[in-house]
Design a protein around this motif. Structure first.
Motif, mmCIF file in Angstrom:
data_model
loop_
_atom_site.group_PDB
_atom_site.id
_atom_site.type_symbol
_atom_site.label_atom_id
_atom_site.label_comp_id
_atom_site.label_asym_id
_atom_site.label_seq_id
_atom_site.Cartn_x
_atom_site.Cartn_y
_atom_site.Cartn_z
ATOM 1 N N UNK A 205 12.521 8.966 75.996
ATOM 2 C CA UNK A 205 13.164 10.191 75.508
ATOM 3 C C UNK A 205 14.477 10.434 76.249
ATOM 4 N N UNK A 206 15.457 11.034 75.579
ATOM 5 C CA UNK A 206 16.748 11.311 76.217
ATOM 6 C C UNK A 206 17.871 10.655 75.446
ATOM 7 N N UNK A 207 19.079 11.266 75.487
ATOM 8 C CA UNK A 207 20.130 10.856 74.552
ATOM 9 C C UNK A 207 21.207 9.913 75.074
ATOM 10 N N UNK B 198 22.843 3.885 64.119
ATOM 11 C CA UNK B 198 22.149 3.367 65.291
ATOM 12 C C UNK B 198 22.474 1.912 65.568
ATOM 13 N N UNK C 167 21.673 15.018 77.921
ATOM 14 C CA UNK C 167 20.646 14.490 77.029
ATOM 15 C C UNK C 167 19.238 14.464 77.592
ATOM 16 N N UNK C 168 18.995 15.224 78.682
ATOM 17 C CA UNK C 168 17.674 15.139 79.320
ATOM 18 C C UNK C 168 16.798 16.360 79.103
ATOM 19 N N UNK D 57 16.881 15.703 61.150
ATOM 20 C CA UNK D 57 16.491 16.658 62.187
ATOM 21 C C UNK D 57 17.648 16.890 63.147
ATOM 22 N N UNK E 246 14.645 4.683 70.033
ATOM 23 C CA UNK E 246 14.516 3.957 68.764
ATOM 24 C C UNK E 246 15.116 4.725 67.584
ATOM 25 N N UNK E 247 15.129 6.049 67.639
ATOM 26 C CA UNK E 247 15.622 6.849 66.512
ATOM 27 C C UNK E 247 17.149 6.955 66.463
ATOM 28 N N UNK E 248 17.789 6.731 67.609
ATOM 29 C CA UNK E 248 19.234 6.984 67.689
ATOM 30 C C UNK E 248 20.059 5.717 67.816
ATOM 31 N N UNK E 249 19.566 4.750 68.607
ATOM 32 C CA UNK E 249 20.401 3.600 68.965
ATOM 33 C C UNK E 249 19.800 2.270 68.528
ATOM 34 N N UNK E 250 18.793 2.324 67.654
ATOM 35 C CA UNK E 250 18.240 1.108 67.044
ATOM 36 C C UNK E 250 17.680 0.123 68.073
ATOM 37 N N UNK E 251 17.012 0.637 69.079
ATOM 38 C CA UNK E 251 16.280 -0.253 69.987
ATOM 39 C C UNK E 251 14.985 -0.660 69.291
ATOM 40 N N UNK E 252 15.041 -1.704 68.506
ATOM 41 C CA UNK E 252 13.900 -2.111 67.698
ATOM 42 C C UNK E 252 14.068 -3.548 67.249
ATOM 43 N N UNK F 190 18.835 4.631 60.357
ATOM 44 C CA UNK F 190 19.035 5.756 61.263
ATOM 45 C C UNK F 190 20.520 5.949 61.526
ATOM 46 N N UNK G 182 7.737 13.708 66.850
ATOM 47 C CA UNK G 182 7.645 13.335 65.441
ATOM 48 C C UNK G 182 6.440 12.425 65.273
ATOM 49 N N UNK H 166 18.369 18.190 67.153
ATOM 50 C CA UNK H 166 17.920 18.629 68.470
ATOM 51 C C UNK H 166 19.157 18.993 69.283
ATOM 52 N N UNK I 81 23.075 6.377 75.915
ATOM 53 C CA UNK I 81 22.970 4.988 75.433
ATOM 54 C C UNK I 81 22.723 4.115 76.661
ATOM 55 N N UNK I 82 21.448 3.934 77.002
ATOM 56 C CA UNK I 82 21.071 3.240 78.230
ATOM 57 C C UNK I 82 19.966 2.232 77.966
ATOM 58 N N UNK J 141 11.563 13.273 69.546
ATOM 59 C CA UNK J 141 12.691 13.121 68.614
ATOM 60 C C UNK J 141 13.951 12.560 69.277
ATOM 61 N N UNK J 142 14.004 12.569 70.600
ATOM 62 C CA UNK J 142 15.168 11.985 71.290
ATOM 63 C C UNK J 142 14.933 10.521 71.657
ATOM 64 N N UNK K 177 24.738 0.563 68.431
ATOM 65 C CA UNK K 177 24.562 0.946 69.831
ATOM 66 C C UNK K 177 23.677 0.004 70.660
#
Lengths: 388, 388
Positions: free
Chosen positions: A164-166, B216, B43-44, B177, A80-86, B86, B72, B179, A168-169, A76-77, B219
């Motif tokens: 995984x991890x939060x 998202x 964030x780890x 969700x 792609x879910x948080x920073x739109x790497x897609x 997102x 997920x 976390x 912005x990298x 869940x971290x 970022x």
């Protein structure tokens, strides 16, 4: 074309490259029966298999896998879910009259996919290798590639950052995957010209932005203005930019206008230049190449130049607006019949009793013939599987 | 504050609402041991549990679930992977000296989260209900909330569109969700002032864009320019806008400057106005409120106004640039010591022998005292759990 691809193929020296010869296949034990063509809805039914290729920044690209179509399992971290790497591509495979399967200019999609990846620091790859892997996917799911003109297999290569991890990298893990779905013609009963609302309160893309890349980020923000236009009876937004109200794109397509000088009788095909705010559409490029090649230059000019909603309105009043259409992989061309701007309505002519203009129809036929292999043109249509 | 939230709570009349009282809990059978504080990396490492709340456009919000932290599972065609449906929030829970757990202005995050959702047609919800659910999550994972000033539990509410299918449409299914991860101070050894590169070749946000929403999409495109700045020795980008080179944000933070008029001696705290291109930061808002409340208005002006890199450079030359800092949830304030622009270097003063300026340090202390409950201020710090 491999040399062009090679230019976009950059990677850390010690990464394993994406290599089609390492492909591993796990067959789906429960193959689907094809849906009847008239039951196909765009993007709703997928084939039996999918491609998955993992990447990480230590080892590079893992062996490509073809596996049964099924869910992705991600932390869940994940980035792609948080920073739109897609990012993604849209391509189609066409079944020709000899039961050969053809891709239309797939090298263009692979170049663009690498350009999209580079912009959001996702890994590059050799597009020709991915085309080989996609070809194997197509062969495996061949029973689900529709027969009949106008039908095709839509192909969606997708690349996501999965670290995984939060923070912005730069993603250190990624997944390239490809899903495919049999699709019918965009308009099930021939062309249907659309009504547009010219939109200046929302800006699709801007200088120094990423409007020229096929990134997920360009899409979610476009849906609300589209819904608002739909509430007022318009199918799509005609995206304007800046105080000059330059016309950039329509919905998720490039846009073309045909003007005719009432004095000289000369016609002009116009689309926005690739200034960084415009998606470099494969269909856009194909239309420009074909019209430059085939239209009589005594009668026609084909120009990549800025045009504004004011110019279109003025040309319309003078009877100099002849046609307008969107272009993209899904619909190829999408005729426009009306544009609303500032409470006024700009009517775009159509052929008598038809839902399209003359050039729109001609261009659609030119491209269709090449896509289905009825005509060869500059190696644009590439045979990737022979189902005979 | 509930009335303010109610304004942003819109939903179809027949949707089930997000209701904390329906919460169902599945405990993690393998609870983690807390890491020592000095091993916490932002964030780890995540806690034992997560919140999941499903939504669909037929029934509305399902019962909130607290389940063991884990992956997920989503269809590869899900909207979040292709079109960046997102958004997220960043919040922190602080353990006060009485072992009570406090959230800092959580209502602000809930309002902003609903605003972000509205912009990309994801469903709205009652933020106060989500705060209740988050409070239960905190209680369940209380053994993982760090003790000691400067440490806290970072909370990441996330909302994604999960509809399978490839059209660019309003999501009909979504997942909210939450976390959480124990975190240390952003700078493990006190403040460390950063060097910035003023960036005008990439534009973070645009009028008519979505730079004021925590989506998202804002970022992924920021990472490449950040890497490029880092290669030249600068930790972050100072984002400029337009020909005037207006200063908008720094990295993923709001940015403040302190100027001092060399004639009158009067000081000015300046940050960019909320014109649609600036994220309405909770820390930004708190700094504005506190400085307006507590700084002597005979000595200070606090202004939300445009400033440009040229003004900052000019003020620096005249000795009128006194301080500069970024603000955000992760670091609270982040002092700036240098800004590179057009080959020149603008030096920002710091206190003698320190890594921060006077106001920067003062503001950091003010906010920290409120966050850890050492001082009450306008109900900004809300006790959500009592671990005594």
């Amino acid at each position: 074309m491999s040399s062009k691809l090679a230019q976009t193929y950059t990677s850390a020296s010690n990464w394993a490259k994406l290599t089609a010869s390492k492909l591993q296949i796990t067959k789906n034990p429960n193959p689907k029966q094809p849906l009847p063509n008239d039951k196909l809805v765009f993007g709703q039914s997928f084939t039996d298999h999918m491609v998955q290729i993992k990447w990480n920044d230590k080892e590079g690209w893992a062996s490509p896998q073809i596996v049964p179509y099924g869910p992705l399992s991600l932390d869940p971290s994940a980035a792609v879910f948080h920073y739109a790497f897609e990012l993604f591509e849209g391509m189609k495979a066409y079944r020709d009259s000899n039961d050969q399967i053809r891709l239309f200019r797939p090298d263009k999609n692979m170049i663009r996919m690498n350009q999209s990846a580079e912009r959001i620091v996702l890994p590059a790859f050799d597009g020709e290798e991915l085309i080989k892997v996609i070809s194997e996917l197509i062969k495996l799911d061949k029973h689900l590639i529709p027969k009949e003109k106008g039908y095709s297999l839509y192909i969606r290569p997708t690349l996501i950052g999965t670290t995984p991890g939060l923070g912005v990298n730069t993603p250190t893990e990624a997944l390239l995957y490809v899903i495919t779905c049999p699709v019918g013609p965009y308009y099930s009963t021939g062309f249907k010209a659309v009504r547009l609302e010219a939109t200046d309160h929302v800006t699709r893309a801007w200088p120094g932005g990423v409007g020229d890349k096929k990134l997920g980020v360009n899409y979610a923000p476009s849906v609300k203005p589209q819904l608002e236009a739909a509430e007022r009876g318009y199918q799509q937004n005609l995206w304007l930019f800046g105080e000059e109200k330059t016309i950039t794109e329509v919905g998720t397509m490039n846009v073309f206008f045909v003007f005719k000088d009432s004095t000289t009788g000369k016609k002009e095909l116009v689309t926005a230049p690739l200034d960084g705010t415009i998606l470099p559409g494969v269909t856009r490029d194909s239309i420009l190449a074909l019209t430059r090649d085939r239209l009589d230059s005594n009668e026609w000019e084909v120009n990549e130049r800025y045009t504004t909603i004011y110019e279109v309105a003025e040309k319309s009043k003078k009877g100099e607006l002849v046609e307008a259409f969107g272009s993209g992989t899904a619909a190829v061309v999408s005729p426009i019949k009306e544009i609303a701007f500032n409470g006024e309505s700009i009517n775009v002519p159509l052929l008598e009793g038809e839902q399209f203009g003359e050039l729109t129809g001609t261009v659609a036929q030119w491209i269709s013939k090449i896509q289905y292999g009825d005509e060869e043109y500059k190696n644009w249509s590439r045979v990737v599987a022979d189902l005979k």
